[in-house]
Scaffold this motif. Sequence first.
Motif, PDB file in Angstrom:
ATOM      1  N   GLY A 141       0.552  40.311 -32.335  1.00 17.92           N
ATOM      2  CA  GLY A 141       0.781  41.615 -31.693  1.00 17.92           C
ATOM      3  C   GLY A 141       0.543  42.784 -32.620  1.00 17.92           C
ATOM      4  O   GLY A 141       0.938  43.909 -32.292  1.00 17.92           O
ATOM      5  N   ARG A 142      -0.109  42.518 -33.764  1.00 14.40           N
ATOM      6  CA  ARG A 142      -0.355  43.564 -34.777  1.00 14.40           C
ATOM      7  C   ARG A 142       0.929  44.345 -35.085  1.00 14.40           C
ATOM      8  O   ARG A 142       1.004  45.561 -34.846  1.00 14.40           O
ATOM      9  N   PRO A 143       1.961  43.641 -35.573  1.00 13.75           N
ATOM     10  CA  PRO A 143       3.243  44.306 -35.811  1.00 13.75           C
ATOM     11  C   PRO A 143       3.148  45.287 -36.972  1.00 13.75           C
ATOM     12  O   PRO A 143       2.292  45.139 -37.850  1.00 13.75           O
ATOM     13  N   ASP A 144       4.053  46.236 -36.978  1.00 17.41           N
ATOM     14  CA  ASP A 144       4.115  47.183 -38.095  1.00 17.41           C
ATOM     15  C   ASP A 144       4.774  46.534 -39.302  1.00 17.41           C
ATOM     16  O   ASP A 144       4.497  46.900 -40.438  1.00 17.41           O
ATOM     17  N   ILE A 145       5.710  45.608 -39.003  1.00 13.38           N
ATOM     18  CA  ILE A 145       6.398  44.919 -40.092  1.00 13.38           C
ATOM     19  C   ILE A 145       6.235  43.412 -39.879  1.00 13.38           C
ATOM     20  O   ILE A 145       6.401  42.922 -38.745  1.00 13.38           O
ATOM     21  N   LEU A 146       5.938  42.696 -40.946  1.00 14.47           N
ATOM     22  CA  LEU A 146       5.894  41.233 -40.877  1.00 14.47           C
ATOM     23  C   LEU A 146       6.989  40.694 -41.786  1.00 14.47           C
ATOM     24  O   LEU A 146       7.014  40.993 -42.987  1.00 14.47           O
ATOM     25  N   LEU A 147       7.886  39.907 -41.197  1.00 11.86           N
ATOM     26  CA  LEU A 147       8.959  39.274 -41.959  1.00 11.86           C
ATOM     27  C   LEU A 147       8.702  37.774 -41.972  1.00 11.86           C
ATOM     28  O   LEU A 147       8.335  37.204 -40.936  1.00 11.86           O
ATOM     29  N   ALA A 148       8.874  37.145 -43.111  1.00 10.16           N
ATOM     30  CA  ALA A 148       8.677  35.700 -43.184  1.00 10.16           C
ATOM     31  C   ALA A 148       9.793  35.093 -44.010  1.00 10.16           C
ATOM     32  O   ALA A 148      10.088  35.566 -45.111  1.00 10.16           O
ATOM     33  N   ASP A 149      10.416  34.064 -43.447  1.00 16.20           N
ATOM     34  CA  ASP A 149      11.544  33.422 -44.117  1.00 16.20           C
ATOM     35  C   ASP A 149      11.090  32.071 -44.671  1.00 16.20           C
ATOM     36  O   ASP A 149      10.824  31.137 -43.906  1.00 16.20           O
ATOM     37  N   GLU A 150      10.988  31.977 -45.967  1.00 17.99           N
ATOM     38  CA  GLU A 150      10.527  30.763 -46.654  1.00 17.99           C
ATOM     39  C   GLU A 150       9.242  30.225 -46.023  1.00 17.99           C
ATOM     40  O   GLU A 150       9.187  29.073 -45.586  1.00 17.99           O
ATOM     41  N   PRO A 151       8.201  31.021 -45.951  1.00 18.52           N
ATOM     42  CA  PRO A 151       6.987  30.574 -45.244  1.00 18.52           C
ATOM     43  C   PRO A 151       6.234  29.461 -45.961  1.00 18.52           C
ATOM     44  O   PRO A 151       5.374  28.830 -45.363  1.00 18.52           O
ATOM     45  N   THR A 152       6.566  29.237 -47.224  1.00 17.01           N
ATOM     46  CA  THR A 152       5.850  28.167 -47.936  1.00 17.01           C
ATOM     47  C   THR A 152       6.787  26.999 -48.233  1.00 17.01           C
ATOM     48  O   THR A 152       6.455  26.101 -49.004  1.00 17.01           O
ATOM     49  N   GLY A 153       7.939  27.013 -47.578  1.00 19.71           N
ATOM     50  CA  GLY A 153       8.935  25.983 -47.867  1.00 19.71           C
ATOM     51  C   GLY A 153       8.530  24.599 -47.416  1.00 19.71           C
ATOM     52  O   GLY A 153       9.020  23.599 -47.941  1.00 19.71           O
ATOM     53  N   ASN A 154       7.631  24.512 -46.424  1.00 23.13           N
ATOM     54  CA  ASN A 154       7.295  23.198 -45.865  1.00 23.13           C
ATOM     55  C   ASN A 154       5.840  22.798 -46.135  1.00 23.13           C
ATOM     56  O   ASN A 154       5.326  21.897 -45.494  1.00 23.13           O
TER      57      ASN A 154
END
Lengths: 243, 297
Positions: free
Chosen positions: A170-183
Amino acid sequence: MSRNPYAADATDADDAVVRFDDVSMRYGRAPETLRDLTFSLPQGSFHFVTGPSGAGKTSLLKLIYLAAQPSKGLLHLFGQNVAQAPLDVRPFLRRRIGVVFQEFRLLDHMSAFDNAAVPLRIAGAKPDSYRQDVAELLTWVGLKDRMHALPPTLAGGEKQRLAIARAVVGRPDILLADEPTGNVDHEMGLRILRLFLELNRLGTTVLIATHDQDLVARSGKPILHLEDGRLVHMGPVPQGFGG
Amino acid sequence: MSVIFDPARWRPAAFLPERDTRDSALVFVVAVLCFMACLTALGVIAADRAARGWSDQLSGEMTVIVRPKANETPDSAAGRAAETLAGVPGVAEARALEREKAEALIAPWLGDVADLADLPVPRLVAVTLSRETPATAEALERALRTRGLDAVVDDHTTWLADIQRGAAIARWLGIGVFLLISAAAAAVVAFATRAGLAARREVVELLHLTGAEDAFIARLFQARFARMAAGAGLVGAAAAAALGAGLRLAGGGQGLTPVLPVAWSDLLAVLPCPLAAALVAAVAARLTAANLIRELA
């Protein structure tokens, strides 16, 4: 630790998409998970949220994507005081925020294509207007041949990339990622980092909570370091970090 | 582009799974409760009809006890009384009972030892009143006195009060049971709907956090559970109607027994059931979804 150059009193508030003013947060009657946080994130910035387990990284993200409310202080999103935002406005604020959840939260009965398209459908877009965009995005994240697949049949890295695709579609203004490389393995972690850097280059404000100190060090991006719910450092990665 | 997946032919999937194994139990429970509620409704209607029948039967008849005078036989006195009563306005029919019938009526009280032939057994006249403007006991007594007949009119008041009280109790008992089962059905539909929706909490959470408006989420669940409950209600109502039809066929014109006479038109009573089940489920789903969203917020 250096002086906080991003503290609200030292930043042009008009440029901040996220602004915390002495914000604390607690779950129910439990002790405060986050304490007296004051900082702001300028539009188009890229930060990591670091800290040991239980430091409050996920809670910080939850406050920003409006899954939790501050118990104290003021939280501004896009210049708007969230506490004063009417309830019917909050969904529209959430639509400006893309979230990569730690546990992905994919809908198992929907194909990868359908999962990626969820934010667009919720925003009321017609399928004809976005089907090509979604296909291109899934190709971009390396899921070209997995568009029809259901999430339970996807590998961990594929789920991760699908969750990212859904967060950014959705072309967000903010991108939040929680442990995106954890898996994912190291190589995939780097690919995901490049993806986030590319999105940031296109203007998206990025905030990533991670334990992966090597990833943080490689990126060269500033950090918000939490310990025991307090922001103890905000700025460039200090010497020896991750070592 | 994948040869298997063609975006041009893609159609959006439903946000909620089309089929969910967890729904089977919900559909079964709702169908059974709707069946019971419909069956109770049919029972209440039949009981009401039976009660009205008993009441009408007793209030539409009177019995006249005729004592012959010295100068006439019991049979002629009874005949004269029947003739007199037949002419009273509001009397449809007056019929003198034969001696054997009168003796048969008092035999249980006297036993086999008594020689009834030697006893002055009073004759009885059975009076059937017209439905529209039934004659009163006073009118019958007045007519009999005018013709010089020594007679007592029994308008069944003593019996009628008891029967009507019993019928009213049966009627209200039936309505009470129906309301109780309907309320239980509604509660279980609501509870099962809440359980089904709680099991999809992850969908609610994701839609909520992705920016879906509360009403959008509530509508999804409302429509889904209303459809499911309507289907289950239809199955339950159809089963109850089939059983009612079976009872009607098995019992002939009087129904299975005269106690609970089922009419064909009674089967229409099950028609609102699917709609009622759908409404209850829709309201329950909407409220539950709203609660879940409130918890999330």
